[in-house]
Design a protein around this motif. Structure first.
Motif, short mmCIF file in Angstrom:
data_model
loop_
_atom_site.label_atom_id
_atom_site.label_comp_id
_atom_site.label_asym_id
_atom_site.label_seq_id
_atom_site.Cartn_x
_atom_site.Cartn_y
_atom_site.Cartn_z
N ILE A 10 -12.72 15.02 -2.39
CA ILE A 10 -12.71 14.05 -1.28
C ILE A 10 -11.99 12.79 -1.76
N GLY A 11 -10.83 12.52 -1.18
CA GLY A 11 -10.13 11.28 -1.50
C GLY A 11 -8.77 11.51 -2.11
N GLY A 12 -7.74 10.97 -1.45
CA GLY A 12 -6.36 11.13 -1.92
C GLY A 12 -5.80 9.87 -2.51
N VAL A 14 -5.11 7.85 -6.38
CA VAL A 14 -4.51 8.39 -7.61
C VAL A 14 -5.50 9.26 -8.38
N VAL A 15 -6.80 8.96 -8.26
CA VAL A 15 -7.78 9.73 -9.03
C VAL A 15 -7.99 11.12 -8.41
N GLY A 16 -8.13 11.17 -7.09
CA GLY A 16 -8.33 12.46 -6.43
C GLY A 16 -7.18 13.42 -6.68
N VAL A 34 -9.17 16.59 0.78
CA VAL A 34 -9.08 16.01 2.12
C VAL A 34 -9.02 14.49 2.01
N GLU A 35 -8.17 13.92 2.81
CA GLU A 35 -7.93 12.48 2.80
C GLU A 35 -8.05 11.98 4.25
N ARG A 36 -8.82 10.92 4.42
CA ARG A 36 -9.09 10.49 5.81
C ARG A 36 -7.86 9.87 6.46
N SER A 37 -6.87 9.45 5.64
CA SER A 37 -5.67 8.82 6.21
C SER A 37 -4.45 9.42 5.51
N GLY A 42 -6.64 3.84 -0.18
CA GLY A 42 -7.73 2.98 -0.62
C GLY A 42 -7.18 1.87 -1.48
N SER A 43 -7.66 1.76 -2.73
CA SER A 43 -7.13 0.73 -3.64
C SER A 43 -5.72 1.05 -4.10
N THR A 44 -5.40 2.35 -4.10
CA THR A 44 -4.21 2.79 -4.82
C THR A 44 -2.92 2.12 -4.33
N TRP A 45 -2.77 1.97 -3.01
CA TRP A 45 -1.47 1.50 -2.52
C TRP A 45 -1.15 0.08 -2.94
N ALA A 47 -2.13 -1.43 -5.83
CA ALA A 47 -2.27 -1.69 -7.27
C ALA A 47 -0.97 -2.28 -7.82
N ALA A 48 -1.14 -3.04 -8.91
CA ALA A 48 0.04 -3.62 -9.56
C ALA A 48 0.76 -2.59 -10.42
N GLY A 49 0.11 -1.45 -10.64
CA GLY A 49 0.78 -0.33 -11.31
C GLY A 49 0.93 -0.48 -12.82
N GLY A 50 0.24 -1.42 -13.42
CA GLY A 50 0.34 -1.59 -14.88
C GLY A 50 -0.48 -0.53 -15.60
N PHE A 51 -0.05 -0.18 -16.82
CA PHE A 51 -0.86 0.73 -17.64
C PHE A 51 -0.81 0.32 -19.11
N ARG A 173 -11.38 13.19 7.84
CA ARG A 173 -12.43 12.40 7.17
C ARG A 173 -13.69 13.24 7.00
N VAL A 174 -14.24 13.20 5.81
CA VAL A 174 -15.52 13.85 5.56
C VAL A 174 -16.62 12.97 6.13
N THR A 175 -17.49 13.56 6.93
CA THR A 175 -18.54 12.75 7.58
C THR A 175 -19.95 13.16 7.13
N GLY A 349 -15.35 5.03 -9.52
CA GLY A 349 -15.54 3.84 -10.36
C GLY A 349 -14.38 3.64 -11.32
N VAL A 350 -13.20 4.12 -10.95
CA VAL A 350 -12.05 4.02 -11.86
C VAL A 350 -11.31 2.72 -11.55
N MET A 351 -11.49 1.73 -12.41
CA MET A 351 -10.91 0.41 -12.12
C MET A 351 -9.46 0.28 -12.62
N ALA A 352 -9.01 1.23 -13.42
CA ALA A 352 -7.62 1.18 -13.91
C ALA A 352 -7.01 2.56 -13.72
N GLY A 353 -6.80 2.91 -12.46
CA GLY A 353 -6.40 4.27 -12.12
C GLY A 353 -5.11 4.71 -12.78
N PHE A 354 -4.22 3.76 -13.09
CA PHE A 354 -2.93 4.16 -13.64
C PHE A 354 -2.95 4.22 -15.16
N SER A 355 -4.01 3.69 -15.77
CA SER A 355 -4.21 3.88 -17.21
C SER A 355 -5.13 5.07 -17.44
#
Ligand SMILES: Cc1cc2nc3c(=O)[nH]c(=O)nc-3n(C[C@H](O)[C@H](O)[C@H](O)COP(=O)(O)OP(=O)(O)OC[C@H]3O[C@@H](n4cnc5c(N)ncnc54)[C@H](O)[C@@H]3O)c2cc1C
Length: 802
Positions: A10-12, A14-16, A34-37, A42-45, A47-51, A173-175, A349-355
């Motif tokens: 559930i969730g598209g 970077v982590v999913g 499955v991705e609701r949009s 979510g946060s991914t779009w 992000a500053a993209g640093g790693f 969307r998963v409900t 809970g992934v706060m640094a998805g690109f690292s």
């Protein structure tokens, strides 16, 4: 859209997509997301993209290294660009402690094979010319740091997953999540129901809501975060026109990270006046918008940044990105099988998805497919929190973590938010005795007891701390008379039923003791890695008590329940049973003075006794390596038990001692500790735990353990006496043999009883011979050290067994 699948992610974000890709990479193709949009909604779009690879936990650092190296592979495989810029990065140090921390990090990187370097202010100016190095002592340069295009990278993962057979369904969307009796899931979406064997929660900003659909709490919270992108800056444009790129600069003093963006710069802040977002839940209609700009919140940080990077002051701001992303209380991801659930997996809970996203995906896929990850991932295991955790605890911890993102982390530091947390009936009594508290898995644990003018707060330090004298005093009290501390911070389980012994024989690799006796045993995974070091007590043939690490109780519980059989009942009684440990040459006298029952227990005997007025289980065993007893009772009886032990112990000089003394005492007899010498990264043969294995029975992990017995592993645990100065080994310091890094420390410290600095470490087996001289790097100094073969206290164990 297919309606049945082996795995539904559930969730598209970077982590999913990383989880989905890694499942296919490791061989499962009946998987869908499955991705609701749209992907990245979510946060991914934003992000500053640093790693970067830097992480206080070495396994997390290794997984971050894996993530970064994966991007090229993804690009080659899919033909899509991740927009990679491997520009390198420098973390600045403007004070001695931070510099010490970076030097210690560099030391760890030596045996991890990471090519980082410590550089001085001049070199920093050369490599990162927009930096004003006034007041900078030096920095840690990492050539792997860089940045990428968050959207391109997410789509590259997604394409790679599709190439491996995965299906991705957008705008769905998963409900609701409903579990069937066989453990599979009916996943209700706004487009219909999907029947899935496994469900993965990778819902990022909505992970709390998705966890709640399955009836569990995901301990994470979103925080607002802001970065600015500037217009063109001539100095940066010049570098680009000359064919170069400006590296990242992390300025912990200014709580900022800076990187090149186009022909200008981008700078983000972890500001002190930070704000939690969506406290009562993330709205379902959030996703493609940003939060309103908030310059007030980052005003001080921007001022500081103008001084550190003067070009910013003259630069125009092109755009402001202000969005939310999630944190767990300690800032690390929440990954793995959710305790108490079947087939429900966490990747949030992934706060640094690109690292970290690649490492999270790999770990979860290994766990689902192979039954275990191939390294110790405790630092991000969702089971590092128990069912005691609530939003009321998570929120202040997440705020603390955000504010401390760039703070120096000291090995002896105790963080204050949401404290005191869980306490035993002894809390106020110990408070009056001067307890200086630590915190373990939500539980308050005395580190030491301050007397007279001893410090009531232990100053965080990389060197011997100001608790040194108090710790030494407590150690001497144990070795010369008798000391007392609580046994509340042991994980405890009760295993009962007609098949209890048979079950334990399968779960534990060691001997299961006979009635009235105690045995020590490792618990292994199928691959023969250490999952626990347990003390098993046989109360009778259908009733056993297990003790192990308090902090690992949810992990152990999860393992037990996964392997539970009919005829066996398993209870986690960690907080239902408490009591005290008494240790030292006078501990037998103390016990005898408090009971009319026989106290002639042999080493590793146990007995039910009335101690004072409390019904207790008494075990003759002690982690201090001294004559000692563990006395377990109901928490309701604990104060009465304390009163009796105190009265009787007064004339014997009874003294309370804390965890600092305990960890010093254990060094004297070369006792290893969980998550230091013993962890899922190591095996019994490497760590000496193989001597507790009972080979003539079947147990989980036997084939792997036998293979190691027949072909011993390349490394082995060794103990060293170090010629230390004012700092001892903590963990992961490199060990040099013949001038080359050939091993690393697992832990160490100062033995107050013998006056020696001790280090434990893994080194090549063939090198571990008496007389071996090595050097250990402590805070940048190479310290001579010698291999020890015999414990430095009670070498024959006479006193412990007396
Ligand atoms: C301003 C800012 C800057 C950042 N900079 C960096 C950086 O430089 N480097 C870095 O590594 N990280 C950075 N981050 C953090 C990074 O954005 C996150 O770590 C990462 O995006 C987390 O990804 P995720 O997949 O876990 O979650 P998300 O991106 O939130 O994805 C979750 C997805 O799940 C979907 N979803 C949720 N619920 C459902 C449901 N019920 N049904 C179907 N779909 C659902 C959502 O629509 C969403 O697409 C930054 C974050 C912010 C806010």
């Amino acid at each position: 859209m297919k309606t049945t699948t082996q795995v539904l992610v559930i969730g598209g974000g970077v982590v999913g997509v990383s989880v989905l890709y890694h499942l296919t990479k490791l061989g499962w193709s009946d998987v869908m997301l499955v991705e609701r949009s749209e992907l990245t909604s979510g946060s991914t779009w934003h992000a500053a993209g640093g790693f970067h690879t830097l992480n206080g936990d070495t396994n997390m650092a290794a997984l971050q290294g894996y993530t970064i190296m994966l991007y090229r592979e993804l690009e080659e495989m899919t033909g899509l660009s991740c927009g990679l810029h491997h520009v390198g990065g420098v973390t600045l140090a403007d004070n001695r402690d931070r510099f010490d921390m970076l030097v210690a990090e560099r030391a760890k990187h030596r045996y991890m094979g990471l090519e980082t370097e410590i550089i001085g202010p001049e070199e920093i100016s050369k490599r990162a010319p927009v930096t004003n190095t006034d007041g900078i002592i030096g920095g840690l340069y990492d050539p792997l740091d860089g940045h990428l295009d968050p959207s391109g990278t997410t789509h590259a993962y997604a394409k790679a997953a599709r190439m491996g057979g995965a299906e991705i369904v957008l705008h769905t969307r998963v409900t609701a999540l409903d579990q069937r009796a066989d453990g599979t899931w009916d996943v209700t979406t706004d487009k219909g129901v999907i029947h899935a064997e496994h469900v993965v929660n990778a819902a990022g900003l909505w992970a709390r809501e998705v966890a709640a659909m399955a009836g569990v709490y995901a301990p994470l919270h979103p925080m607002e975060h802001q970065y600015l992108v500037t217009e063109e800056i001539p100095q940066i444009a010049e570098i680009i026109d000359a064919g170069g790129e400006h590296p990242h600069v992390m300025d912990p003093a200014g709580e900022s990270y800076l990187r090149q963006e186009g022909r200008g710069l981008c700078i983000g802040f972890y500001e002190q006046p930070c704000r939690p977002w969506a406290v009562d839940g993330t709205p379902w209609d959030f996703g493609h918008e940003l939060l309103p700009d908030d310059f007030d919140k980052i005003g001080d940080s921007v001022e500081f940044a103008y001084r550190r990077f003067p070009v910013l002051e003259r630069a125009g701001v092109k755009s402001v990105i202000h969005g939310p992303f999630t944190f767990a209380p300690d800032g690390n991801p929440l990954v793995g099988p959710v305790p108490g659930m079947r087939n429900f997996w966490s990747a949030c809970g992934v706060m640094a998805g690109f690292s970290q996203g690649g490492g999270v995906g790999l770990t979860l896929a290994q766990w689902m497919i192979d039954g275990e990850p191939d390294r110790d991932v405790t630092a991000m295991d969702v089971a590092r929190y128990g069912d005691w955790i609530t939003p009321g605890y998570t929120r202040p911890k997440v705020i603390e973590n955000y504010q401390r993102r760039f703070s120096v982390s000291y090995p002896n530091e105790e963080l204050p938010a949401a404290r005191p947390c869980r306490t035993t009936p002894m809390h106020d009594i110990f408070e009056e005795l001067g307890a200086v508290w630590g915190h373990q898995y939500g539980l308050e644990v005395p580190n030491y007891f301050a007397q007279g003018d001893e410090p009531t707060f232990e100053t965080p330090s990389f060197r011997r701390s100001d608790a040194f004298a108090a710790t030494g005093r407590e150690v001497r009290a144990v070795r010369e008379g008798v000391g007392i501390n609580e046994v509340h911070n042991f994980g405890k389980f009760r295993v009962t039923g007609p098949r209890a012994r048979a079950w334990l024989d399968r779960i534990m690799a060691g001997r299961i003791p006979k009635r009235g006796r105690i045995a020590l045993t490792p618990m292994l995974s199928e691959k023969g890695r250490l999952l626990g070091d347990f003390t098993v007590s046989c109360l009778d043939d259908t009733c056993f008590q297990l003790t192990a690490s308090y902090g690992a109780q949810a992990q152990h519980w999860r393992w037990f329940i996964h392997h539970q059989e009919p005829g066996v009942t398993i209870e986690n009684i960690s907080d239902k049973l408490t009591g005290f440990q008494i240790a030292g040459p006078r501990s037998r006298d103390l016990l005898a003075a408090c009971t009319r029952d026989a106290t002639d227990l042999r080493f590793l005997d146990l007995a039910q006794m009335t101690v004072g007025q409390a019904a207790c289980l008494v075990q003759r065993v002690s982690f201090t390596g001294d004559l000692g007893y563990e006395i377990y009772c109901d928490p309701m009886d604990q104060r009465a038990l304390w009163t009796r032990l105190c009265e009787a112990g007064q004339p014997m000089g009874l003294a309370p001692f804390g965890m600092r003394a305990m960890m010093s005492l254990r060094l004297d007899r070369f006792f290893g500790a969980w998550m230091r010498e013993f962890s899922p990264d190591y095996t019994p043969a490497e760590t000496g735990m193989a001597r507790f294995i009972k080979w003539d029975k079947d147990f989980i992990g036997k084939a792997a353990a036998e293979a190691e017995r027949d072909t011993p592993p390349a490394r082995t645990l060794a103990v060293f006496e170090v010629d230390a100065d004012d700092a001892d080994v903590v963990a992961y310091e490199p060990i040099f043999i013949d001038g080359r890094v050939q091993g690393f420390c697992t832990s160490g410290g100062y033995s107050h009883w013998t006056g020696k600095s001790i280090a434990y470490g893994l080194i090549p087996r063939e090198q571990a011979t008496p007389g071996l001289e090595v050097e250990i790097e402590i805070l940048g100094d190479l310290r001579p050290a010698r291999l020890l073969t015999d414990p430095i206290f009670d070498a024959t164990g006479e006193r412990m067994r007396a």
